[in-house]
Design a protein around this motif. Sequence first.
Motif, short mmCIF file in Angstrom:
data_model
loop_
_atom_site.label_atom_id
_atom_site.label_comp_id
_atom_site.label_asym_id
_atom_site.label_seq_id
_atom_site.Cartn_x
_atom_site.Cartn_y
_atom_site.Cartn_z
N PHE A 48 0.84 -1.19 0.00
CA PHE A 48 0.00 0.00 0.00
C PHE A 48 0.87 1.25 0.00
O PHE A 48 0.65 2.18 -0.78
N ALA A 49 1.87 1.23 0.87
CA ALA A 49 2.76 2.39 0.95
C ALA A 49 3.45 2.63 -0.38
O ALA A 49 3.70 3.76 -0.78
N VAL B 152 2.31 2.02 -3.42
CA VAL B 152 1.42 2.65 -4.37
C VAL B 152 1.30 4.15 -4.10
O VAL B 152 1.38 4.98 -5.01
N VAL B 153 1.15 4.48 -2.83
CA VAL B 153 1.05 5.89 -2.45
C VAL B 153 2.34 6.62 -2.81
O VAL B 153 2.35 7.76 -3.22
N ASN B 154 3.43 5.91 -2.63
CA ASN B 154 4.74 6.54 -2.73
C ASN B 154 5.30 6.57 -4.15
O ASN B 154 6.31 7.20 -4.42
#
Lengths: 367, 367
Positions: A287-288, A290-292
Amino acid sequence: MWVLQRAGDGTQGSSSLIGFPDWNAILPQIAIDAMSGDSGPRTVLWALSDLLRSHPTVQFHLLGDESVLRRELTRKRLHKSSQIQVHHASQVVGMDETPSQALRNKRDSSMHRAIGLLRDGVVDAVVSAGNTGALMALGKVLLRTIPGIDRPAIAAFLPTLQGRVLVLDLGANVDCHPEHLLQFAVMGSILFRQVAGVERPRVGLLNIGSEEIKGNEVVKAAGNLLRQSHLHFVGNVEGSQVYQGICDVLVCDGFVGNVFLKTSEGLAAMIRQELRASYTGSLYGRFAYVVNRPILQKLRRRLDSRQYNGATLLGLNGIIIKSHGNADRFAFARAVEAAIAEASHRLTLEIAKVVQDDLAQAIPSTA
Amino acid sequence: MWVLQRAGDGTQGSSSLIGFPDWNAILPQIAIDAMSGDSGPRTVLWALSDLLRSHPTVQFHLLGDESVLRRELTRKRLHKSSQIQVHHASQVVGMDETPSQALRNKRDSSMHRAIGLLRDGVVDAVVSAGNTGALMALGKVLLRTIPGIDRPAIAAFLPTLQGRVLVLDLGANVDCHPEHLLQFAVMGSILFRQVAGVERPRVGLLNIGSEEIKGNEVVKAAGNLLRQSHLHFVGNVEGSQVYQGICDVLVCDGFVGNVFLKTSEGLAAMIRQELRASYTGSLYGRFAYVVNRPILQKLRRRLDSRQYNGATLLGLNGIIIKSHGNADRFAFARAVEAAIAEASHRLTLEIAKVVQDDLAQAIPSTA
């Protein structure tokens, strides 16, 4: 060596200023060793297809297996391009061949033939992704060095927080003498000036401390020569300061330069791998990621070595650009553009002129 | 030099095996130069307060301004600790002092006095965050080198994808001879074996290519010596391979080692700054940062140089650990722990033994 005029046929743009060399009139002819490198002609031709549009006045001479090249050109619908000529070369210099083997046995290699075109004045620069040692050896034998330059160096740009720095020598010469480091500084300054438009590039000497007494014997003596020269010498630069952008040109012995470069590549690779492992290790990690991703992509672009692909063999009596063997189409195109730029700026002539004037005046005779 | 027995008073744990040196009976006494480094006694005492609990059998001798130290000890409620002794030293070696200045003028400095305690056998190791050049010079004069070792080196651990690597020399010696590199390899192997429990550490030689013919004259000759030695020599290692964990001990000339280290630090700093700029540049960036923080913290811990703080001055006839000048309490504590570990393993004796046996047999006499 220089094409001062080319009769245009309309499709190549205005080109008929006769007798007056200037940017528009100089229509670089670039020889490309199309067979060297990990992916050979395919990558080269992809890169070319990107460049033909943006550089309509440049002529490309491809060296390699003619049937292979013509087939690839047809596949990419480039076989009718007036900007591309094919020269057949029956051999290829292997990645593991020693320079002397290449010199003796590979006279009809794409690399040898490309440098031959440069020597004979048919082209203004050569681009190759092949065996660096062989490329340098062939360059020295076929072109010789610019008068006043003892040892050609491998020079490349690296990113810094301020922009970029030109580092040389990156591995052509081990056991340099102080005079060689001075010559690297002179050549590097000219190249940086041409490419970045900076009138007096800041020259730094890679050392282990800022004080003049620091360093080994060669470096200390080189520091003295640099201080006495006309160059804009900013003094010793430590490995930790280079990436802060403290200088525009960084000179060092080829052994140390190679360690500097490879260390940087290795650490960057480790950080990449550690980051990747952190992101893929867990659901949260993914998840991190994708955000990043936009942030990482911005960082990757910023530090992307591909945009800096294309090291110059600086000091030969002709322009040779060395591309990474594993360059993709984007990276190889950058190397070709470096060749075009240096040819357009008449880099070799500039260096020869400066070396004759300045070296004689201000700098002790070279050993 | 070694404390083979200490009469215990119960609070220090069992310690009364007389005549038989073994781990439990060896109760290290560590001298700490409490005045050097950017933050002086404050950081040192914070670090100590963390270590007293975890190392109840260790005695710490603090060197420095007695009134300052006693005041700091009182502030931290350590003034009654039986593990801490204070020795007054009226001077401090400045960060900009040359080694010869330190030798001549600073005989009552915390640094000089600490090494004096080591020389006199009062302590088993010294830890200092001060001027590296002075520390090495004082070490050489007061302790001399282990017989058979010509030049002590600065050795430190760095993280790799496989764990860690011990790199030496990091800057004590420029212009090394091949024999010096061999000696670095011998000492480094012993230290790595003790610290990591690896029976035969893999030794690599920092070079610019894998083939034996690569490198400058010194490195090529060193390669020959290493191949003929009893060491587990894995061959040339390029700068890009070090962080992959290809070897446990990496040897190189002090100039090259310093460039390797500083380059790594500089590139890591640039990546950190670029990342930080990416995250703070926009609202999205700040959001991404919050999401990404655990990942970044994991990466930071993984690559945190603080956990590796504490370089060994390897080859002196006594254990001296150099901490970074700007170490915080955590980092300084790691340096002290390195001193305790090396003292407990009797590092200096081990090296002396090996050098006497092996060097005589297998290795050409040192120049």
